[in-house]
Design an enzyme around this catalytic site. Structure first.
Site, short mmCIF file in Angstrom:
data_model
loop_
_atom_site.label_atom_id
_atom_site.label_comp_id
_atom_site.label_asym_id
_atom_site.label_seq_id
_atom_site.Cartn_x
_atom_site.Cartn_y
_atom_site.Cartn_z
N ASP A 252 0.78 -1.33 0.19
CA ASP A 252 -0.11 0.01 0.06
C ASP A 252 0.71 1.41 -0.01
O ASP A 252 0.42 2.43 -0.04
CB ASP A 252 -0.80 -0.01 1.21
CG ASP A 252 -1.82 -1.09 1.23
OD1 ASP A 252 -2.06 -1.68 0.07
OD2 ASP A 252 -2.42 -1.48 2.48
N ASP A 287 -4.22 -0.29 11.79
CA ASP A 287 -5.00 -1.70 11.13
C ASP A 287 -4.44 -2.82 11.83
O ASP A 287 -3.26 -3.16 11.09
CB ASP A 287 -5.11 -1.54 9.54
CG ASP A 287 -5.96 -2.55 9.02
OD1 ASP A 287 -6.40 -3.49 9.67
OD2 ASP A 287 -6.29 -2.45 7.70
N LYS A 386 -15.62 -1.76 1.73
CA LYS A 386 -14.75 -2.20 0.60
C LYS A 386 -15.73 -2.58 -0.58
O LYS A 386 -16.33 -3.73 -0.34
CB LYS A 386 -13.85 -3.30 0.85
CG LYS A 386 -12.84 -3.13 1.83
CD LYS A 386 -12.00 -4.36 2.35
CE LYS A 386 -11.01 -4.20 3.32
NZ LYS A 386 -10.34 -5.32 3.79
N SER A 413 -12.86 2.34 1.57
CA SER A 413 -11.45 1.64 1.60
C SER A 413 -10.89 1.13 0.19
O SER A 413 -11.97 0.51 -0.43
CB SER A 413 -11.34 0.50 2.67
OG SER A 413 -9.97 -0.29 2.68
N LYS A 437 -9.48 5.44 3.25
CA LYS A 437 -8.16 4.78 3.46
C LYS A 437 -7.85 4.34 2.06
O LYS A 437 -8.59 3.37 1.40
CB LYS A 437 -8.43 3.50 4.16
CG LYS A 437 -7.22 2.58 4.50
CD LYS A 437 -7.67 1.56 5.33
CE LYS A 437 -6.31 0.55 5.54
NZ LYS A 437 -6.85 -0.92 5.95
#
Length: 474
Positions: A252, A287, A386, A413, A437
């Site tokens: 990421d 997380d 998501k 996300s 995110k």
């Protein structure tokens, strides 16, 4: 249908006459262009063609991209993918041929779009998002979209959403807001990944990510600046302490120094924030993704260590105390998945302390039944949304409504396997999610989301509202 029958059905002769009269009244210097534009607006848009292809995501793994055509233009969408698909989320369709992309190809999904889905949707009005999504759900006939594949369905759903916005001549975020019944868009607080661990990096850090939240910024543009500056200061801090070789990044985009544990990593982030001068304006989120290192009823914080004799097992009660200490010692305001996805009792126990936002990601998997259970049992107070776990834009909107009605926070996300599609940026604004995110403030597939939010804020001008300190209030 003959040409004459088509002309008669759509009253094109009358519409052409209206266009000519409008051009005369407007005294336009280019009547042909004026009439063309007038006619384009007067003819109802429909889906005329859908074309899918296989592309690669940010990890070099195949995913689905779709071009959806209407008589107003073409609209593209591509879908992300996570490290794994859990039993409660919509499922991707993969080819399974180990000799091609190690079994990860999506040629089947592409064929399904080009044949079955295209045949079902051509001729539909792109502004009717719920009807388009329902048509694909009915065509699939399975609970988790296993027949057509959630990756195939979602790509088409997002492309149709873009086409619907174009037909209405409004920005995508405004169209999404209209679909949801939300009237006031909001720029979300970005949760920038700055340190990666867990399954997203090759270091020994058990938790998956440490993120920073610029809640004290006045605008998204300022928040992005804070995130970028902190990220680069963190690189300097890591270089000074461990050397440049520890500045490699995870999936990421977060740095992946080989730290020994939570506090060592948090100290690095705290020092970087201090160097920016934004200490009062930036908070921290974790997380944990604890499912990845849960063994039975215990949690192995050294699960990635090559020397397994040094295993560092913690009970759930030990972790609760650790989280309480970290929230006290550092400006930690949000913790994602602090326990195993099936450890409902421990998550409830931790949430009842009310010391931070508790986000359900692996716990909820954006599944309506899991969310309902979590609401009833007060297991968490925020949803990690998501979109590929859900599968259609319409269902995503309903999931967010479900969370907001419970007065939860919503974190839109990305996934570890991303594309340059910026849909979730518009989604977070249109649904006023409050948080997004999307990874580190680096790497093109992550930055495209943040850069799109910059564009949206600029477009909104004085009407732009940044969530700031209200990021988790609904």
């Amino acid at each position: 249908m003959s040409v004459q029958e088509y002309l008669d059905k759509h009253l094109l002769s009358r519409k052409l006459e209206d266009a000519v009269n409008a051009a005369v009244r407007a005294k336009t210097p280019d009547p042909v262009l004026f009439i063309s534009n007038h006619m384009r607006k007067s003819v109802q848009s429909v889906i005329t063609k859908i074309k899918a292809r296989q592309i690669l995501d940010s990890r070099g793994i195949p995913t689905v991209e779709v071009d959806l055509f209407t008589n107003k233009g073409s609209f593209r969408a591509s879908v992300p993918s996570g490290n794994s698909t859990a039993m409660y989320e919509a499922v991707e369709l993969r080819d399974g041929d180990k000799g091609v992309y190690l079994g990860n190809g999506v040629a089947k999904a592409v064929r399904i779009i080009n044949d079955k889905i295209s045949e079902a949707l051509v001729g539909m009005d792109p502004t009717l998002q719920s009807q388009i999504d329902q048509a694909m759900i009915d065509l699939d006939k399975t609970e988790k979209k296993g027949e057509l594949g959630a990756n195939a369905i979602l790509a088409v759903s997002i492309a149709a959403c873009r086409a619907g916005a174009a037909e209405k001549e409004v920005p995508l975020y405004k169209h999404i807001a209209d679909l949801s019944g939300k009237t006031i868009p909001m720029l979300p607080v970005p949760a920038f990944t700055v340190i990666s661990g867990g399954k997203h990096a090759g270091n020994n850090l058990a938790i998956q990510e440490i993120m920073i939240l610029p809640t004290g910024a006045s605008r998204f543009e300022e928040a992005l600046q804070m995130g970028s500056e902190t990220y680069h200061h963190l690189k300097a801090v890591i270089t000074e302490k461990y050397g440049a070789h520890d500045c490699n990044v995870g999936e990421d985009g977060g740095f992946a120094p080989n730290v020994s544990g939570f506090r060592e990593a948090l100290d690095l982030v705290k020092e970087a924030i201090s160097r920016t001068g934004y200490s009062e304006k930036i908070k921290i989120a974790l997380d944990v993704a604890a499912t990845n290192f849960c063994i039975g009823t215990r949690y192995d914080l050294d699960f990635k260590s090559p020397q397994k004799s040094g295993q560092n097992f913690k009970s759930a009660e030990d972790l609760i105390e650790l989280y309480k200490e970290l929230c006290s010692e550092y400006p930690v305001v949000s913790i994602h998945d602090p326990f195993d996805k099936e450890d409902w009792e421990r998550i409830k126990s931790f949430s009842c302390h009310g010391i931070c936002q508790v986000v359900g990601g692996d716990l909820l998997m954006s599944n309506t039944k899991r969310i309902e259970r979590a609401i009833v049992e007060s297991a968490c107070n925020a949803l990690l949304l998501k979109v590929n776990q859900v599968g259609t834009v319409t269902e995503v909107i309903e999931v967010v409504k479900q969370a907001k009605e419970a007065h939860w926070g919503v974190v839109t996300s990305h996934r570890c396997g991303e594309t340059v599609d910026s849909f979730i940026a518009d989604l977070s604004v249109g649904l006023a999610a409050g948080q997004i995110k999307a990874g580190a403030p680096c790497r093109g597939e992550r930055l495209e989301k943040y850069n799109q939010l910059l564009r949206i804020e600029e477009e909104l001008g004085e009407e732009a509202v940044y969530a700031g300190e209200d990021y988790n209030r609904q």
